[in-house]
Every structure is written in structure tokens, then in C-alpha cells.
Write an enzyme that holds these catalytic residues in place. Sequence first.
Site, PDB file in Angstrom:
ATOM      1  N   LYS A 164       7.744   3.125   1.073  1.00  0.00           N
ATOM      2  CA  LYS A 164       7.916   1.949   0.203  1.00  0.00           C
ATOM      3  C   LYS A 164       9.399   1.699   0.021  1.00  0.00           C
ATOM      4  CE  LYS A 164       5.169  -0.842  -2.098  1.00  0.00           C
ATOM      5  NZ  LYS A 164       3.721  -1.091  -1.957  1.00  0.00           N
TER       6      LYS A 164
ATOM      7  N   ASP B 159       5.712  -7.000  -1.100  1.00  0.00           N
ATOM      8  CA  ASP B 159       5.118  -6.498  -2.347  1.00  0.00           C
ATOM      9  C   ASP B 159       5.593  -7.505  -3.401  1.00  0.00           C
ATOM     10  OD1 ASP B 159       3.713  -3.781  -3.314  1.00  0.00           O
ATOM     11  OD2 ASP B 159       5.125  -4.349  -4.871  1.00  0.00           O
TER      12      ASP B 159
HETATM   13  N1  GLU Z   1       2.587  -3.874  -0.707  1.00  0.00           N
HETATM   14  C1  GLU Z   1       1.235  -3.749  -0.229  1.00  0.00           C
HETATM   15  C2  GLU Z   1       0.602  -2.494  -0.790  1.00  0.00           C
HETATM   16  O1  GLU Z   1       0.873  -2.131  -1.905  1.00  0.00           O
HETATM   17  C3  GLU Z   1       1.113  -3.913   1.266  1.00  0.00           C
HETATM   18  C4  GLU Z   1       1.943  -2.999   2.119  1.00  0.00           C
HETATM   19  C5  GLU Z   1       1.903  -3.317   3.606  1.00  0.00           C
HETATM   20  O2  GLU Z   1       1.215  -4.234   4.026  1.00  0.00           O
HETATM   21  O3  GLU Z   1       2.584  -2.579   4.326  1.00  0.00           O
HETATM   22  O4  GLU Z   1      -0.233  -1.856  -0.195  1.00  0.00           O
END
Ligand code: GLU
Length: 445
Positions: free
Chosen positions: A126, A166
Amino acid sequence: MDEKVDPILQEVIARNPGESEFHQAVREVLETLGPVLVKYPEFARHKIIERICEPERQIIFRVPWQDDKGQVQINRGFRVEFNSALGPYKGGLRFRASVYLGIIKFLGFEQIFKNALTGMPIGGGKGGSDFDPKGKSNDEIMRFCQSFMTELYRHLGEYTDVPAGDIGVGGREIGYLFGQYKRITNRYESGVLTGKGLEWGGSLVRTEATGYGLIFFVREMLKVRGDDLAGKTCVVSGSGNVAIYAIEKLQELGARVIACSDSDGVLLDEQGIDLEIVKQLKEKERRRIGEYTTLRKHAHYRAKGTIWDIPCQVALPCATQNELTGKDANTLLKNGCIAVAEGANMPTTPEGARTFLAAKIAYGPGKAANAGGVATSALEMQQNACRDAWTFDYTQQKLEAIMKEIHRLCHQTAEEFGMPGNYVIGANIAGFLKVAKAMVALGLV
Ligand code: GLU
């Protein structure tokens, strides 16, 4: 907390001071792992839990940029590459003023298990920045994204680390980030980011995926109980990407959505939320949800306050972490709520989660319930890898099948470990087992 696991948690807290969200995310997983260590003693020997709690790599960097007045601005950028046992690091970028290392680490930690649950070959990571996109011009957003990528690009790659969106990062930001990556590397490496536009390597259904996937998961939870969504009164917090497409799928399935929100306040429309207005305000005009009432005079808006005191049968927190407290959980139960599923990451406080579990309502934790977004990101990577583009229906069927399988796996794992109907235990253990088994097989790396 199991006596073998508790010292590990205490060590994590001591080694990561001040990162309360990270502590909370680790505690929520570790307190469910006691029975796993009994069944798999080799995990303790290989120190799998200790290793899983320590990110493989943490990158913190300066992001300098110029605002429209020509003033120099400095933000902090983060990428936490948490675990790559199952595939390249995968997870979104969050741009929000409140972002600091503790938030990125909690999100990265949860992402490991969520991604494992999808059954796709993706590790967990992340990133983000304390940059506040609110009120910024399009040019400022572009300059910020370019500066952010000018440092981050060296850590990325379709087989290395694949960011996505996100909170505060959507298609526009992914475009600027991809453009800068392409320029610096001189490579059209489509699979390095997901959530791309449809004209330049994106996948159909990715925009809708987290919200749609959430509703597919809710439908499965209700099916087990001999129930369905038709005619149910629903409240969805937030009005961003997750909330909008959760509402869309709910309405398609005949549910009645009466409320949503943003960080300024709560909107109640007893006649049912008019989604076209919400999309116009939030997706196109980037305005606040309160302005809905200028177009729909009968609707009510109140600044601040909780959304969870609005009576409903299905409650879907789709805004942000710790938005639903123990008190809110009790209010929801008192008002007859029978199902809660998390579109956001860790939106329910530990007390709230305990309250739902004790009441034995259908409670779907984010790791399972909101995994449709990242699962569809993996489908986007698949299409990029074979230079293909699938139809909407085909991609949606794949998403639906993945969500059904996640539900089945969580349900079955909870039963196996003697806690039938407890999706928190099911999701944590099923996700952990996949990663832990791979880590044992890959040796001490
Ligand atoms: N931010 C999204 C999550 O919390 C998607 C992440 C992504 O698609 O890599 O899963």
C-alpha cells in the site's frame, strides 16, 4: 488472545510506536490465529507470524511540487511493500491529509490477506501521501502525481509492485502517474498500475468492482440465511467510488438505498437515493454531497453526525477506517439491522465488530467483502499480460465467481475452526493460511 500470539503482538506494538491503526489491524488478525498454530505447529517454528508483521520493505520519500501560485509545497510519499509470497506487491495509493506511516501499514497489512483471499497471484502492499487533494486544481494534481512518480517509479514494475487507487486516487490520478512512469522508463508497461482508463489498458468493471463485489458478497451472506436483498432498506456511508457502485448494484437487485454521506455530512432521501445526481456531483463535478438537496428538495442533509442512527436492515460502511463505533453498532442492532458488510478498509472499531459478532448478524469484514476491487485489478493485469480486453459481462461474471468463492472459503474455514457464521475468523484464517503455506515453501527469505 492466545498465549503464544500475545507476545508477538506486544513486540509489534513496541517496535512500531505511535501507529495505532497498524496495531489495531494486527491485533484483529492475530487474535484469531491461536487455533491455527495448534493445527500447524511448523508456523511457529518458522516464525511466520513475526515475519508477516514486518514489511519486506518500507519506502518514505519527499514529494516537492509547485502550486498554482508558484509556491513550493512539500509532501511525504509512502510505499510499504509488505509481502510478496504470492505475487508482486499489490495495493492502492491513498492521497489524504491524515495519511502517515501507521495508516499505510494498516492498509498494507490487511491487503496481504485480502489479496490472498481473491485466489489471484498478488502479494500485499500500500502507499500514498499526506497530500490533500481537496480544493486542488487539475494542474496541481498533475504536478503532484508527476513528482510522486518521479521517485516511486524505481520501486515499481509489473512483476515487482503494482499500485492502484484508494481514497483520493481515481482514474485521473492513475493517468498522470502512468504517464510519468511511461516517460521516465520509456516503456509502455500497462501492467504496472491498475485502475487505468479504458482507452489505455484499463479493464471494464474495474471502476464498479469494489462496490459490485461488496453486494455480491452480501447476497451470498443473506442466501446462507435463506434471505435476499429485494426490498431491503439499506444505508451506505460515503459517496466515493465504493459507495456509488455499491448503491448501483443494490438498486439493480431491488434494494432501497435511503442514505449516504461524505466527510462533511449525511444525506437522507426517504424516496431512495437518486444515483445519477450523486454521480454528477461526486464523479464529474467533485462537489460535496450536501448539494444534492438543491436538486431534490424533499431530501434531508445534516452536517456532521453519524449516518448509523438511520434505521435500516443492511448497513454498508464504505467511507473510511473506524467510522462505525460500538455505540453505532448497538444503534443499528436496536433498529433491526440484519447485515453489515465493509466496503471500506477497517471501518468498524474493534468494539463495533465484537457487538456484531455477539449478535450473530451477517457481518462481512472488509478483507473479504471489499476484495472485489483488487481482484478485478488482478483481472486487469491478466488482460494486460496477454494484450487482451474482455467484455463487461465476461469480466463481471469473473468478479461474481471470485466473490462467491471468497464467501464460500470464509464460510467453510469458520466452520472448520469451530466458529460457524463468523466471517472475521473465516477471512483471517483462510487468507493467512495461503500466505503462510507459501512462506514456508519459499524458505527463510
Ligand atoms: N485500494 C483498493 C483496496 O483497498 C484496491 C487496491 C488495488 O486494486 O490494487 O483493496
